[in-house]
Write an enzyme that holds these catalytic residues in place. Sequence first.
Site, short mmCIF file in Angstrom:
data_model
loop_
_atom_site.label_atom_id
_atom_site.label_comp_id
_atom_site.label_asym_id
_atom_site.label_seq_id
_atom_site.Cartn_x
_atom_site.Cartn_y
_atom_site.Cartn_z
N ASN A 177 70.14 38.61 -50.73
CA ASN A 177 68.98 39.34 -50.18
C ASN A 177 67.70 39.19 -51.04
OD1 ASN A 177 70.92 42.07 -48.75
ND2 ASN A 177 70.07 40.27 -47.75
N ASP A 229 73.81 46.04 -40.33
CA ASP A 229 72.89 44.97 -39.93
C ASP A 229 72.04 45.42 -38.74
OD1 ASP A 229 71.67 42.53 -39.95
OD2 ASP A 229 73.36 41.43 -39.10
C1 FPP Z 1 70.37 44.31 -42.77
O1 FPP Z 1 69.46 44.42 -41.72
C2 FPP Z 1 70.17 45.38 -43.70
C3 FPP Z 1 69.93 45.24 -45.03
C4 FPP Z 1 69.86 43.94 -45.72
C5 FPP Z 1 69.70 46.40 -45.86
C6 FPP Z 1 70.63 47.52 -45.60
C7 FPP Z 1 70.11 48.73 -46.22
C8 FPP Z 1 70.14 49.95 -45.63
C9 FPP Z 1 70.74 50.20 -44.31
C10 FPP Z 1 69.65 51.13 -46.31
C11 FPP Z 1 70.47 51.32 -47.54
C12 FPP Z 1 70.39 52.63 -48.04
C13 FPP Z 1 70.74 52.97 -49.28
C14 FPP Z 1 70.90 54.37 -49.57
C15 FPP Z 1 70.95 52.01 -50.38
P1 FPP Z 1 68.42 43.26 -41.51
O2 FPP Z 1 67.19 43.58 -42.27
O3 FPP Z 1 69.03 41.95 -41.87
O4 FPP Z 1 68.17 43.36 -39.97
P2 FPP Z 1 67.83 42.15 -38.98
O5 FPP Z 1 69.03 41.24 -39.00
O6 FPP Z 1 67.65 42.83 -37.66
O7 FPP Z 1 66.58 41.50 -39.48
#
Ligand code: FPP
Length: 250
Positions: A72, A24
């Site tokens: 998501n 996250d």
């Molecule tokens: C949460 O951060 C992250 C996600 C929903 C996506 C996670 C994906 C990756 C780390 C890359 C994955 C890689 C592969 C190879 C599949 P957020 O966007 O919710 O962050 P925030 O809470 O700061 O907005």
Amino acid sequence: MEKDQNRVSLDPSRIPNHIAIIMDGNGRWAKKRHLPRVAGHKEGMNTVKKVAIAASDLGVKVLTLYAFSTENWKRPQKEVSYLMQLPIRFFKTFVPDLVKHNVKVMVMGDTSQLPEGTQKAVKDAINDTADCDGMILNFALNYGGRDEIVRAVKAIASEVESGKLSSQDVSGTVISQHLMTAPLGRLADPDLLIRTSGEMRLSNFLLWQIAYSEFVFTDELWPDFDGQSLEKAIIQFQQRHRRFGGLINK
Ligand code: FPP
């Protein structure tokens, strides 16, 4: 913080077998740099590479990463499209390294809903690493813990309906055998669950399997997390006294 972690070092003989991570903070990492959110996801993908190799080098047996949840899809369409492209980019550039480190790719979640290109990238990565027998790198893609339990209950109910299973035989083991982590066998339940970015919730991740997991929450944003952060989390894990509902010293 549990004790002064600087004075405690990692015990290589007590590495958790299964580590699960809620990655996250990608969006906040990007925002801090006045970049679009997707720049955070791109950097987050690079972190996945670093952390997967670090975990494999430490002797972790299963690393489960929450890459895309059933919730998501509610994000803006552009961001969803970008997130769907990430596994393609990741596997295209990284499968040879995974093979070199003997890492086997596994994916859990409803992949049938992913775009065709993403499904193909996932299938190819699974095939290309099929002979590896080192760490399992398990991506949760279009995964939700409640969805997983609903599917398991439906499958068990239909086995009872057809007479294959008696309702009396439904047990914790039978439920585990119908979850998406069933292929992991005795390694299905994470020993350690890590969530980055300071949020302290489960967000529908592995609801059944984390019954006795140790939790480590860190303020680090996922793109800032690295092998050293992983070691710190493992040190915290090693300072815990797991009792599984029993007593330490009887
Ligand atoms: C949460 O951060 C992250 C996600 C929903 C996506 C996670 C994906 C990756 C780390 C890359 C994955 C890689 C592969 C190879 C599949 P957020 O966007 O919710 O962050 P925030 O809470 O700061 O907005």
